[in-house]
Design a protein around this motif. Structure first.
Motif, short mmCIF file in Angstrom:
data_model
loop_
_atom_site.label_atom_id
_atom_site.label_comp_id
_atom_site.label_asym_id
_atom_site.label_seq_id
_atom_site.Cartn_x
_atom_site.Cartn_y
_atom_site.Cartn_z
N HIS A 1 12.17 -3.81 4.54
CA HIS A 1 10.46 -4.33 4.10
C HIS A 1 11.22 -3.81 2.41
CE1 HIS A 1 6.75 -5.17 4.06
NE2 HIS A 1 6.80 -5.52 4.89
N PRO A 2 10.48 -4.53 1.60
CA PRO A 2 10.12 -3.90 0.28
C PRO A 2 8.92 -3.05 0.16
CG PRO A 2 9.17 -6.00 0.57
CD PRO A 2 9.66 -5.65 1.73
N PHE A 3 8.33 -2.25 1.18
CA PHE A 3 7.01 -1.63 0.90
C PHE A 3 6.83 -0.73 1.95
CE2 PHE A 3 5.01 -5.37 0.41
CZ PHE A 3 4.10 -5.52 1.55
N ALA A 4 6.44 -1.03 3.35
CA ALA A 4 6.52 -0.85 4.50
C ALA A 4 7.24 -0.56 5.32
CB ALA A 4 4.93 -1.28 5.15
N ASP A 5 8.10 1.19 4.89
CA ASP A 5 9.70 1.17 4.99
C ASP A 5 9.27 2.50 4.85
OD1 ASP A 5 11.65 2.60 6.03
OD2 ASP A 5 12.46 1.13 6.10
N VAL B 1 1.13 -1.65 -9.27
CA VAL B 1 0.78 -1.57 -7.44
C VAL B 1 1.25 -3.12 -7.10
CG1 VAL B 1 -1.00 -1.37 -5.63
CG2 VAL B 1 -0.61 0.09 -7.40
N GLY B 2 1.97 -3.32 -6.09
CA GLY B 2 2.65 -4.82 -5.12
C GLY B 2 1.86 -4.52 -4.27
N GLY B 3 2.54 -4.13 -3.42
CA GLY B 3 2.98 -4.12 -2.18
C GLY B 3 2.81 -2.68 -1.72
N GLY B 4 2.15 -1.69 -2.46
CA GLY B 4 2.53 -0.70 -2.30
C GLY B 4 3.63 0.64 -2.36
N GLY B 5 4.69 -0.27 -2.30
CA GLY B 5 5.31 1.21 -2.20
C GLY B 5 5.69 2.17 -2.97
N LEU B 6 6.34 1.41 -4.19
CA LEU B 6 6.06 2.24 -4.97
C LEU B 6 5.53 3.20 -4.94
CD1 LEU B 6 7.66 3.74 -7.80
CD2 LEU B 6 6.31 1.52 -9.01
N SER C 1 0.11 -2.72 4.16
CA SER C 1 0.13 -2.21 5.26
C SER C 1 -0.48 -1.04 5.42
CB SER C 1 1.58 -1.82 6.05
OG SER C 1 2.23 -0.69 5.92
N ALA C 2 -0.47 -0.87 6.60
CA ALA C 2 -1.27 0.74 6.87
C ALA C 2 -0.82 1.81 6.46
CB ALA C 2 -1.25 0.88 8.74
N LEU C 3 0.72 1.41 6.51
CA LEU C 3 1.21 3.16 5.89
C LEU C 3 1.11 3.18 4.83
CD1 LEU C 3 3.51 4.72 6.41
CD2 LEU C 3 5.23 3.47 5.70
N ASN C 4 0.76 2.26 3.84
CA ASN C 4 0.93 2.23 2.35
C ASN C 4 -0.23 2.22 2.04
OD1 ASN C 4 3.28 -0.19 2.67
ND2 ASN C 4 3.38 1.44 1.31
N VAL C 5 -1.71 1.98 3.10
CA VAL C 5 -2.67 2.09 2.19
C VAL C 5 -3.36 3.31 3.26
CG1 VAL C 5 -4.90 1.63 3.19
CG2 VAL C 5 -3.82 -0.30 2.76
#
Length: 317
Positions: free
Chosen positions: A151-155, A183-188, A244-248
């Protein structure tokens, strides 16, 4: 939750395969005729992840996730959905591990990125009009083939890999007061903000999203994962309809605010970066400079401000 030891472990694991990218101190920039709004411009320090292997910070998270797979799982290959940069990061990881790789892209991916990915010689499929639809295709392919989906961000492993940027940057420039992150999906920003706050609890973290894809802005406002009805930005690497909930959760705990910039403001910033600094970047990598140009960081003195230049491109040329 991800701990400091997780970021340090990720840094040790990926170090043989990553570059320690430089921090470019540009002082207080003169934006001149490029913009008429910047009245409170801080001293700026740019972390040049556009010089990272594969052309963006995404190589860090992809490599950490891939190296954390057991040998049997990763031997079947890697698959993901990407706006372009994460795909290149996963391809880089697959090459290091010498395993097959499959990349799904939405049809709104800029043509130069599609061409770059296909030129690499890997299996690339266009599927869906936005990242979320391409991601559904990637997950289905992983289920059907046994390939490992990254996954690009929720991992957590991807987030830990991206957070290694903060560890590096705060060693290279230990007196930063503020970090500005696209900020995109929030992984960074999940990784950078969490790691930075663990190292320096008082540091200010500001995220920047496109006005046409305010995914995390809306999610933080409503205190839940929000799915946008549509996205409308040329900065497609910053344009999932849903995080995703993890990133939020991580962003809600560690980020002071998220501000918005338009595509035109990012183009203006990318052009300034090319003309004045000789940096060739994509729109997403100009989001932080755009926010500074438009005085969007908030009131008060931002102090010494670090901006992550997240990916290479030619949008400013």
């Amino acid at each position: 939750m991800i701990q400091l030891q997780d970021f340090r472990a990720a840094r040790r694991l990926i170090a043989p395969h990553m570059r320690v990218t430089p921090v470019f101190a540009i002082g207080t920039p003169d934006f001149g005729a490029a913009v008429a709004h910047a009245a409170n411009t801080p001293d700026l320090f740019l972390k040049l992840e556009n010089l990272q292997v594969s052309g963006s910070f995404k190589a860090r998270g992809a490599m950490n996730a891939a190296l954390n797979l057991d040998e049997t799982t990763r031997s079947k290959g890697l698959v993901t959905a990407s706006g372009g940069n994460h795909g290149m990061g996963v391809i880089n990881a697959a090459r290091v591990l010498n395993v097959p790789v499959k990349i799904f892209l939405p049809t709104n991916t800029p043509k130069p990125k599609v061409a770059k990915l296909r030129k690499s010689g890997v299996d690339v499929t266009l599927s869906g009009s936005v990242w979320d639809e391409a991601n559904h295709a990637a997950i289905t392919h992983a289920r059907d083939t046994g390939m490992a989906y990254i996954h690009p961000f929720a991992d957590p492993n991807v987030i830990a890999g991206q957070g290694t940027i903060a560890l590096e940057m705060l060693e290279q420039q230990a007196d930063l007061d503020t970090l500005v992150v696209a900020v995109g999906g929030g992984g960074l920003i999940s990784g950078v903000a969490t790691a930075a706050r663990l190292v320096r609890p008082g540091i200010r973290i500001i995220g920047v999203e496109p006005t046409g894809a305010p995914t995390l802005f809306e999610s933080l406002k409503h205190k839940e994962v929000v799915t946008l009805p549509a996205v409308n930005t040329a900065a497609t690497s910053l344009a999932p309809r849903q995080s995703s909930a993890l990133n939020v959760d991580l962003i809600g705990q560690n980020v002071d605010r998220i501000v918005l910039v338009s595509d035109d403001e990012m183009r203006n910033a990318a052009g300034w970066m090319w003309r004045e600094l000789g940096l060739s970047v994509e729109l997403s990598a100009a989001a932080g400079i755009a926010a500074v140009m438009q005085d969007r960081l908030g009131e008060g003195d931002m102090g010494k401000t670090g901006i992550i230049v997240c990916g290479t491109g030619t949008d400013g040329q």
